[in-house]
Design an enzyme around this catalytic site. Structure first.
Site, PDB file in Angstrom:
ATOM      1  N   GLU A   1     -42.233  -7.602  -9.452  1.00  0.00           N
ATOM      2  CA  GLU A   1     -42.486  -6.212  -9.337  1.00  0.00           C
ATOM      3  C   GLU A   1     -43.964  -5.485  -9.862  1.00  0.00           C
ATOM      4  OE1 GLU A   1     -39.761  -4.755 -10.874  1.00  0.00           O
ATOM      5  OE2 GLU A   1     -37.793  -5.638  -9.527  1.00  0.00           O
TER       6      GLU A   1
ATOM      7  N   GLU B   1     -32.130 -12.480  -5.823  1.00  0.00           N
ATOM      8  CA  GLU B   1     -31.408 -11.148  -6.400  1.00  0.00           C
ATOM      9  C   GLU B   1     -29.983 -10.567  -4.934  1.00  0.00           C
ATOM     10  OE1 GLU B   1     -33.609  -9.024  -8.589  1.00  0.00           O
ATOM     11  OE2 GLU B   1     -34.807  -9.869  -9.361  1.00  0.00           O
TER      12      GLU B   1
END
Length: 367
Positions: free
Chosen positions: A164, A271
């Protein structure tokens, strides 16, 4: 030049799937399917799940074995958990997950070596509380990555190395994190180089969310391409897949895969969960309509339809997709129970709170 492509490495690490397990003496025995989720996709890609070390005990552990052939530590390998103090590592829970996987012939994805969140504050400060220099921070990152990756060398087949770092803000490329402010973007390439040096056989992923947004997707692809052109061993891209009943559309997801395909490296859904509420990207306080959290027929149908569309596209791109990992095991627990609204129960997975397959499960395996 890299000696092996991510595809070749992932193929090399294929493990034998464990057959389905029946349970007795608990709610898990009600109607657990003899054929596990992983078995339906055995010829395509591994099906994984994010777990805690607590979840591996007793019947829940047996359920994991029956349905999945890959595990990801949900929190137990994050920097703040595994390395809480500069000279103190805590491997107990991470070791338990890896040992469980090895014992049951399951793959392990390591998550995550470098992230702006869930990192202990000592990483960025000296003993006076002042911000450390770039040289000190990079040395700390190198020591962390080398220690953790070396410990699990040969047991963890893939790592989310950097997590991220791309900004969601229009006009901003990198996330304005402490890593970036102190080191500049150099920490990204160094993290991959150090991970590769510690375990040359592991497949190294860049992992991010909101990948269906075209602006963010363009930035991710640009960064990965630039890193690879410099010889940095970014060998795969992880698309988190925190989605909802209203997004992505089939067209959005199709375009997402088509765009990432130009990189010609493995993709994984890392995820996956699909909220039964319309997608929101920021935390907020409860509102009046948040108190009815029942799993209605309407929510069930909408969720199943979204899962069906997603897996149709996953199967279409099976030559590119080398894994799908769900973020949590069943609706008994999900991080979405507290995000974006704290205490609002969500039902984002394929199994209900009693570990029974939902309509979404049936739609995912009906092909």
């Amino acid at each position: 030049m890299l000696k092996q492509s991510g595809f070749h490495k992932i193929t090399k690490h294929l493990l034998i799937c464990v057959s389905g397990v029946l349970f007795a003496g608990s709610s898990l025995a009600q109607s657990t399917p003899e054929k596990g989720l992983k078995d339906y996709y055995g010829s395509m890609f591994p099906i994984g799940v994010a777990v805690s070390s607590r979840a591996l005990e007793g019947n829940e552990g047996q359920f994991i074995i029956s349905q999945f052939n890959s595990v990801t530590p949900e929190n137990d390998m994050k920097m703040g958990v595994i390395h809480p103090r500069e000279h103190d590592y805590d491997f107990k829970r991470a070791d338990a997950i890896v040992d469980f996987a090895v014992r049951n012939r399951m793959r392990v994805r390591g998550h995550t070596l470098c992230w702006h969140s869930q990192v202990a504050g000592w990483m960025f400060t000296d003993n006076k509380g002042d911000t450390v220099s770039k040289a000190v921070l990079l040395q700390r990152l190198k020591e962390h990555i080398t220690t953790v990756v070396t410990r699990y060398k040969g047991k963890i087949y893939a790592w989310d190395v950097v997590n991220e770092v791309i900004s969601d803000k229009p006009g901003e490329f990198y996330r304005n994190s402490a890593w970036l402010r102190i080191c500049g973007p150099e920490f990204i390439e160094k993290a991959f180089e150090w991970a590769h040096a510690a375990d040359p056989e592991a497949v190294l992923f860049y992992n991010d969310y909101n990948e269906i947004d075209p602006d963010k997707r363009t930035k991710i692809i640009r960064m990965v391409r630039e890193l690879r052109n410099k010889g940095v061993p970014v060998q795969g891209v992880g698309l988190q897949g925190h989605w909802a009943i209203n997004e992505p559309s089939g067209e959005q997801l199709e375009k997402t895969f088509a765009d990432f395909a130009v990189l010609k490296i493995p993709l994984q859904i890392t995820e996956l969960d699909i909220s039964v509420y319309p997608k929101e990207h920021e935390a907020r306080a409860r509102r009046a309509n948040d108190y009815d959290t029942s799993f209605t027929k309407e929510k069930e149908i909408a969720q199943a339809a979204q899962y069906r569309v997603c897996f149709e596209i996953f199967r279409k791109y099976k030559a590119l997709l080398t894994g799908v990992t769900f973020w949590n095991i069943s609706d008994r627990h999900s991080w979405l129970d507290d995000f974006p609204v704290r205490g609002r129960k969500d039902y984002p997975l394929l199994f209900d709170r009693n570990f029974q397959p939902k309509k979404a499960f049936q739609d995912v395996v009906a092909f």
